[in-house]
Design a protein around this motif. Structure first.
Motif, PDB file in Angstrom:
ATOM      1  N   ILE A 225      23.987  41.803  20.776  1.00 51.22           N
ATOM      2  CA  ILE A 225      24.888  41.499  21.885  1.00 51.22           C
ATOM      3  C   ILE A 225      26.211  42.246  21.648  1.00 51.22           C
ATOM      4  CG2 ILE A 225      23.836  39.270  22.442  1.00 51.22           C
ATOM      5  CD1 ILE A 225      26.293  37.981  21.049  1.00 51.22           C
ATOM      6  N   PRO A 226      26.927  42.566  22.727  1.00 52.07           N
ATOM      7  CA  PRO A 226      28.153  43.362  22.587  1.00 52.07           C
ATOM      8  C   PRO A 226      29.170  42.713  21.648  1.00 52.07           C
ATOM      9  CG  PRO A 226      27.477  43.255  24.875  1.00 52.07           C
ATOM     10  CD  PRO A 226      26.595  42.305  24.144  1.00 52.07           C
ATOM     11  N   GLY A 227      29.750  43.551  20.778  1.00 50.83           N
ATOM     12  CA  GLY A 227      30.708  43.070  19.778  1.00 50.83           C
ATOM     13  C   GLY A 227      30.086  43.012  18.396  1.00 50.83           C
ATOM     14  N   GLN A 228      28.757  42.989  18.355  1.00 54.95           N
ATOM     15  CA  GLN A 228      28.082  42.977  17.048  1.00 54.95           C
ATOM     16  C   GLN A 228      28.056  44.381  16.450  1.00 54.95           C
ATOM     17  OE1 GLN A 228      24.306  40.908  18.125  1.00 54.95           O
ATOM     18  NE2 GLN A 228      24.980  39.453  16.569  1.00 54.95           N
ATOM     19  N   PHE A 229      27.742  44.440  15.145  1.00 54.30           N
ATOM     20  CA  PHE A 229      27.718  45.724  14.458  1.00 54.30           C
ATOM     21  C   PHE A 229      26.477  45.838  13.585  1.00 54.30           C
ATOM     22  CE2 PHE A 229      28.894  44.468  10.115  1.00 54.30           C
ATOM     23  CZ  PHE A 229      29.370  43.175  10.319  1.00 54.30           C
ATOM     24  N   VAL A 230      26.252  47.038  13.054  1.00 57.38           N
ATOM     25  CA  VAL A 230      25.180  47.252  12.080  1.00 57.38           C
ATOM     26  C   VAL A 230      25.803  47.825  10.803  1.00 57.38           C
ATOM     27  CG1 VAL A 230      23.246  47.556  13.683  1.00 57.38           C
ATOM     28  CG2 VAL A 230      24.700  49.522  13.119  1.00 57.38           C
TER      29      VAL A 230
ATOM     30  N   GLY B 175      29.505  38.277  18.669  1.00 58.23           N
ATOM     31  CA  GLY B 175      29.854  39.127  19.805  1.00 58.23           C
ATOM     32  C   GLY B 175      30.890  38.483  20.714  1.00 58.23           C
ATOM     33  N   PHE B 176      31.126  39.127  21.854  1.00 59.22           N
ATOM     34  CA  PHE B 176      32.100  38.644  22.827  1.00 59.22           C
ATOM     35  C   PHE B 176      31.525  37.500  23.656  1.00 59.22           C
ATOM     36  CE2 PHE B 176      33.391  43.134  22.273  1.00 59.22           C
ATOM     37  CZ  PHE B 176      34.709  42.919  21.890  1.00 59.22           C
ATOM     38  N   ASP B 177      32.420  36.685  24.160  1.00 60.00           N
ATOM     39  CA  ASP B 177      32.052  35.654  25.139  1.00 60.00           C
ATOM     40  C   ASP B 177      31.914  36.347  26.491  1.00 60.00           C
ATOM     41  OD1 ASP B 177      32.000  33.664  27.037  1.00 60.00           O
ATOM     42  OD2 ASP B 177      34.034  32.938  26.626  1.00 60.00           O
ATOM     43  N   LEU B 178      30.698  36.489  26.976  1.00 61.99           N
ATOM     44  CA  LEU B 178      30.475  37.214  28.243  1.00 61.99           C
ATOM     45  C   LEU B 178      30.092  36.262  29.371  1.00 61.99           C
ATOM     46  CD1 LEU B 178      28.571  40.397  26.928  1.00 61.99           C
ATOM     47  CD2 LEU B 178      31.022  40.073  27.267  1.00 61.99           C
TER      48      LEU B 178
ATOM     49  N   GLY C 108      40.444  51.585  22.385  1.00 66.58           N
ATOM     50  CA  GLY C 108      41.110  52.747  21.818  1.00 66.58           C
ATOM     51  C   GLY C 108      40.427  53.097  20.512  1.00 66.58           C
ATOM     52  N   GLY C 109      40.533  54.332  20.082  1.00 63.84           N
ATOM     53  CA  GLY C 109      39.890  54.748  18.831  1.00 63.84           C
ATOM     54  C   GLY C 109      38.397  54.473  18.859  1.00 63.84           C
ATOM     55  N   THR C 110      37.840  53.979  17.735  1.00 65.50           N
ATOM     56  CA  THR C 110      36.402  53.696  17.689  1.00 65.50           C
ATOM     57  C   THR C 110      36.051  52.444  18.490  1.00 65.50           C
ATOM     58  OG1 THR C 110      36.772  52.558  15.597  1.00 65.50           O
ATOM     59  CG2 THR C 110      35.962  54.822  15.474  1.00 65.50           C
ATOM     60  N   GLY C 111      37.078  51.770  19.017  1.00 64.11           N
ATOM     61  CA  GLY C 111      36.833  50.615  19.886  1.00 64.11           C
ATOM     62  C   GLY C 111      36.088  50.970  21.162  1.00 64.11           C
ATOM     63  N   VAL C 112      36.085  52.264  21.525  1.00 66.05           N
ATOM     64  CA  VAL C 112      35.349  52.647  22.753  1.00 66.05           C
ATOM     65  C   VAL C 112      33.868  52.312  22.631  1.00 66.05           C
ATOM     66  CG1 VAL C 112      36.892  54.547  23.438  1.00 66.05           C
ATOM     67  CG2 VAL C 112      34.879  55.061  22.062  1.00 66.05           C
ATOM     68  N   PHE C 113      33.350  52.263  21.394  1.00 62.37           N
ATOM     69  CA  PHE C 113      31.904  52.055  21.237  1.00 62.37           C
ATOM     70  C   PHE C 113      31.477  50.613  21.540  1.00 62.37           C
ATOM     71  CE2 PHE C 113      32.954  55.804  18.624  1.00 62.37           C
ATOM     72  CZ  PHE C 113      32.325  56.734  19.442  1.00 62.37           C
ATOM     73  N   PRO C 114      32.003  49.609  20.821  1.00 63.18           N
ATOM     74  CA  PRO C 114      31.605  48.238  21.189  1.00 63.18           C
ATOM     75  C   PRO C 114      31.991  47.867  22.616  1.00 63.18           C
ATOM     76  CG  PRO C 114      33.364  48.222  19.514  1.00 63.18           C
ATOM     77  CD  PRO C 114      32.868  49.632  19.622  1.00 63.18           C
ATOM     78  N   ILE C 115      33.109  48.412  23.110  1.00 61.98           N
ATOM     79  CA  ILE C 115      33.528  48.095  24.474  1.00 61.98           C
ATOM     80  C   ILE C 115      32.572  48.733  25.489  1.00 61.98           C
ATOM     81  CG2 ILE C 115      35.340  48.635  26.186  1.00 61.98           C
ATOM     82  CD1 ILE C 115      36.025  46.173  24.514  1.00 61.98           C
ATOM     83  N   ASN C 116      32.037  49.896  25.164  1.00 59.53           N
ATOM     84  CA  ASN C 116      31.037  50.532  26.035  1.00 59.53           C
ATOM     85  C   ASN C 116      29.813  49.631  26.203  1.00 59.53           C
ATOM     86  OD1 ASN C 116      29.927  53.069  27.394  1.00 59.53           O
ATOM     87  ND2 ASN C 116      28.344  52.660  25.856  1.00 59.53           N
ATOM     88  N   PHE C 117      29.379  49.021  25.089  1.00 59.11           N
ATOM     89  CA  PHE C 117      28.224  48.115  25.118  1.00 59.11           C
ATOM     90  C   PHE C 117      28.548  46.895  25.989  1.00 59.11           C
ATOM     91  CE2 PHE C 117      25.212  45.517  22.119  1.00 59.11           C
ATOM     92  CZ  PHE C 117      24.264  45.445  23.113  1.00 59.11           C
ATOM     93  N   ALA C 118      29.774  46.380  25.855  1.00 55.14           N
ATOM     94  CA  ALA C 118      30.171  45.224  26.664  1.00 55.14           C
ATOM     95  C   ALA C 118      30.172  45.606  28.153  1.00 55.14           C
ATOM     96  CB  ALA C 118      31.561  44.738  26.240  1.00 55.14           C
ATOM     97  N   TYR C 119      30.680  46.798  28.465  1.00 54.72           N
ATOM     98  CA  TYR C 119      30.745  47.268  29.854  1.00 54.72           C
ATOM     99  C   TYR C 119      29.331  47.362  30.450  1.00 54.72           C
ATOM    100  CZ  TYR C 119      31.843  50.167  33.914  1.00 54.72           C
ATOM    101  OH  TYR C 119      31.973  50.643  35.189  1.00 54.72           O
ATOM    102  N   GLU C 120      28.444  48.020  29.717  1.00 60.09           N
ATOM    103  CA  GLU C 120      27.073  48.193  30.226  1.00 60.09           C
ATOM    104  C   GLU C 120      26.388  46.852  30.462  1.00 60.09           C
ATOM    105  OE1 GLU C 120      26.051  52.555  28.201  1.00 60.09           O
ATOM    106  OE2 GLU C 120      25.033  50.757  27.444  1.00 60.09           O
ATOM    107  N   THR C 121      26.593  45.937  29.528  1.00 60.76           N
ATOM    108  CA  THR C 121      25.942  44.630  29.620  1.00 60.76           C
ATOM    109  C   THR C 121      26.484  43.837  30.811  1.00 60.76           C
ATOM    110  OG1 THR C 121      25.703  44.639  27.231  1.00 60.76           O
ATOM    111  CG2 THR C 121      25.400  42.519  28.313  1.00 60.76           C
ATOM    112  N   LEU C 122      27.803  43.835  30.973  1.00 62.70           N
ATOM    113  CA  LEU C 122      28.412  43.085  32.074  1.00 62.70           C
ATOM    114  C   LEU C 122      28.034  43.691  33.427  1.00 62.70           C
ATOM    115  CD1 LEU C 122      31.939  42.567  30.476  1.00 62.70           C
ATOM    116  CD2 LEU C 122      30.342  40.733  31.082  1.00 62.70           C
ATOM    117  N   ARG C 123      28.034  45.012  33.503  1.00 63.80           N
ATOM    118  CA  ARG C 123      27.691  45.670  34.761  1.00 63.80           C
ATOM    119  C   ARG C 123      26.227  45.422  35.115  1.00 63.80           C
ATOM    120  NH1 ARG C 123      30.244  46.132  38.467  1.00 63.80           N
ATOM    121  NH2 ARG C 123      29.430  48.079  39.293  1.00 63.80           N
TER     122      ARG C 123
END
Lengths: 304, 251
Positions: free
Chosen positions: B34-39, B95-98, B108-123
């Protein structure tokens, strides 16, 4: 008892593998990865009388084949542990080892008084005279035979629980430390805790760790641990638990040949959480193909 | 039971001069994440390296991570040959509360990656999302779209200024939730902006990590103490986070 079963003094363990203190917390997290009942035991995060937040800032530095940590005994305190984690550890169907740390003689005695009433849930107390990341107690006691003797004999008079003394390698003569523990009534010694080290960031010219120094662990320290186990094995009458850089089953065999009755796995769990599953399988295969009980290996080293 | 997976790197592309984007084959992680998680990913160095999950493709059983080159380990992973098998632990952390219907996502910075996942999931679930990306300059821009509000410090692309300049252009809605991942100063600024607008805000922390699963206690963040007698508490970035509500940890 299967072929992996070992005895550490009066304590029977179904396997020589014990998860080292500070690399398994109280077992909750690793239980999400495998059934911890395959282990000989689990040594709790180092506990103190009062909760400790631990050291601030960067706490980890990587090296070519190991790592330094300066966590600084972050723990919820012994009362919280007894209330929230001890029963859970007991429920894991594996040996329950409680790691006891302190800043002073009185701290250690107070810890024994807190834990002794729960002795039916505890298989052994591992006495941490070796953490290098705190200002007082621990390593400063474990580098002085007189203080080891004083603290271990005082604990001995306060509890019947098996006392495993975890010693520091940051000494000139490990044998004198181990003998001090034995002569004061210890049931076993655990060799070794981490080595005191430093890593420098060449850009900032400052240590990577905010605490400046930290405890070095991982495969890089294994030959030192093996040497210390072998040295102590020749002079001690009490069992030794080996610890330091175990990554696979061959490392476990090496420690046992050197003189260890059981072996702790530490840093390896941080890299591959399920490595004890592989090691257990490989040790079982080893016993089968060599037709031996694993405990037969202990102390079979022949020096040149 | 959670597992460590051996996964093949199917594709590697460079998004900017120093940022790679990997497509990794692992149906289990693609399914569970889920968005916000990592590996936590192995390389030839001693410790694994943590990366926020940037996207998943459940159908093809793959997920993506973005790798900004900061040292030897990330440098090696950013130039890994396609077809290489790597060990991956994950998905890890919270992860984030969606659960809300409307979101403002800031990165910003490497934050674009987890935020991209959140965007795709919400959309994908048809929710209202406004995306704000803050970059240093044009050369850093990646995973963007004409639908996003983009700011650059240098002003050579989009709105000149920090992401706050971008946020100030938005018509706010009631019960919007803000999720922000980026450098600490950015998360501080966005958190206090959201506080002033009375919007709930989540941030995601980054710390030097070892195990990634909560057993070694090296990757801690400071939190105001609940217990008496301790000046503050430490919570684990990997297990208690990396997502926290703004205000929960001391920035």
């Amino acid at each position: 008892m299967t072929r992996l079963g070992v005895k550490v003094g009066s304590v029977s363990l179904k396997s020589p593998l014990i998860l080292a203190s500070g690399t398994c917390n109280f077992g909750h997290e690793l239980s999400e990865y495998y059934d911890l009942s395959i282990l000989g035991g689990l040594s709790s995060k180092g506990l103190t009388i009062k909760p400790r937040a631990g050291n601030e800032g960067v706490r980890v530095a990587e090296t070519a084949s190991g790592m330094l940590n300066s966590v600084g005994l972050q723990n919820p305190g012994v009362d919280y542990f007894i209330e929230h984690d001890l029963d859970y550890m007991r429920s894991l169907n594996t040996g329950v080892i409680v790691n006891v740390a302190g800043h002073s003689f009185d701290d250690y005695m107070a810890m024994i008084e807190k834990l002794d009433p729960h002795k039916d849930k505890i298989d052994a107390l591992e006495i941490n005279l070796s953490c290098p990341n705190v200002k007082a107690g621990c390593m400063s006691i474990g580098t002085d035979p007189a203080q080891i003797r004083e603290i271990v004999s005082a604990m001995r008079s306060r509890t019947d629980l098996p006392l495993w003394i975890k010693l520091t390698p940051n000494v000139t003569d490990i044998k004198s430390m181990a003998l001090a523990a034995q002569n004061a009534g210890a049931d076993a010694v655990v060799l070794i805790n981490t080595l005191l080290g430093m890593v420098i960031d060449i850009k900032t010219r400052r240590p990577v760790l905010r605490n400046n120094t930290g405890g070095y662990s991982g495969p890089a320290v294994k030959p030192i641990a093996i040497r210390m186990v072998a040295e102590c094995s020749k002079v001690l009458d009490i069992p030794i638990i080996g610890c330091g850089g175990v990554m696979d089953y061959k490392d476990v065999l090496e420690f046992m040949i050197a003189g260890a009755s059981a072996v702790e796995i530490g840093t390896a769990s941080l890299i591959h959480p399920t490595c004890p599953v592989d090691i257990t399988r490989d040790l079982t295969d080893y016993c089968k193909s060599n037709n031996i009980d694993l405990s037969d290996l202990t102390g079979t080293l022949e020096l040149w | 039971m959670n597992k460590e997976y051996s996964c093949k790197v199917l594709k590697r592309e460079m998004l900017t001069q120093d940022t790679a984007y990997l497509t990794i084959d692992c149906p289990e992680i693609a399914q569970k994440a889920i968005p916000g998680q990592f590996v936590n990913v192995s390389c030839s160095r001693f410790l694994k390296r943590p990366f926020g999950i940037a996207s998943t493709d459940k159908e093809n059983g793959t997920f993506n991570i973005g790798i900004k080159i900061v040292g030897g380990g990330s440098g090696e992973l950013a130039s890994i040959p396609e077809g290489t098998v790597i060990n991956v632990l994950g998905p890890l952390g919270n992860g984030f509360d969606l659960s809300s219907d409307s979101y403002i996502l800031v990165s910003g910075g490497t934050g674009v990656f987890p935020i991209n996942f959140a965007y795709e999931t919400l959309r994908a679930s048809g929710k209202d999302v406004t995306m704000v990306q803050g970059f240093r300059d044009k050369s850093q821009i990646c995973l963007t779209s004409d639908d996003y509000i983009v700011t650059t410090d240098s002003g050579d692309y989009g709105i000149k200024g920090t992401c706050i300049a971008g946020l100030d252009t938005i018509d706010l809605k009631k019960d919007q939730i803000v999720c922000c991942v980026g450098p600490v100063p950015m998360m501080k600024a966005v958190g206090s902006w959201a506080e002033a607008k009375r919007l709930k805000c989540y941030i995601s922390m980054e710390q030097r990590m070892a195990c990634g699963i909560g057993i070694c206690l090296v990757c801690v963040c400071k939190k105001k103490a609940e217990q008496e007698g301790v000046p503050f508490e430490h919570v684990r970035c990997c297990k208690d986070g990396p997502v926290f509500e703004y205000g929960e940890v001391i920035l």
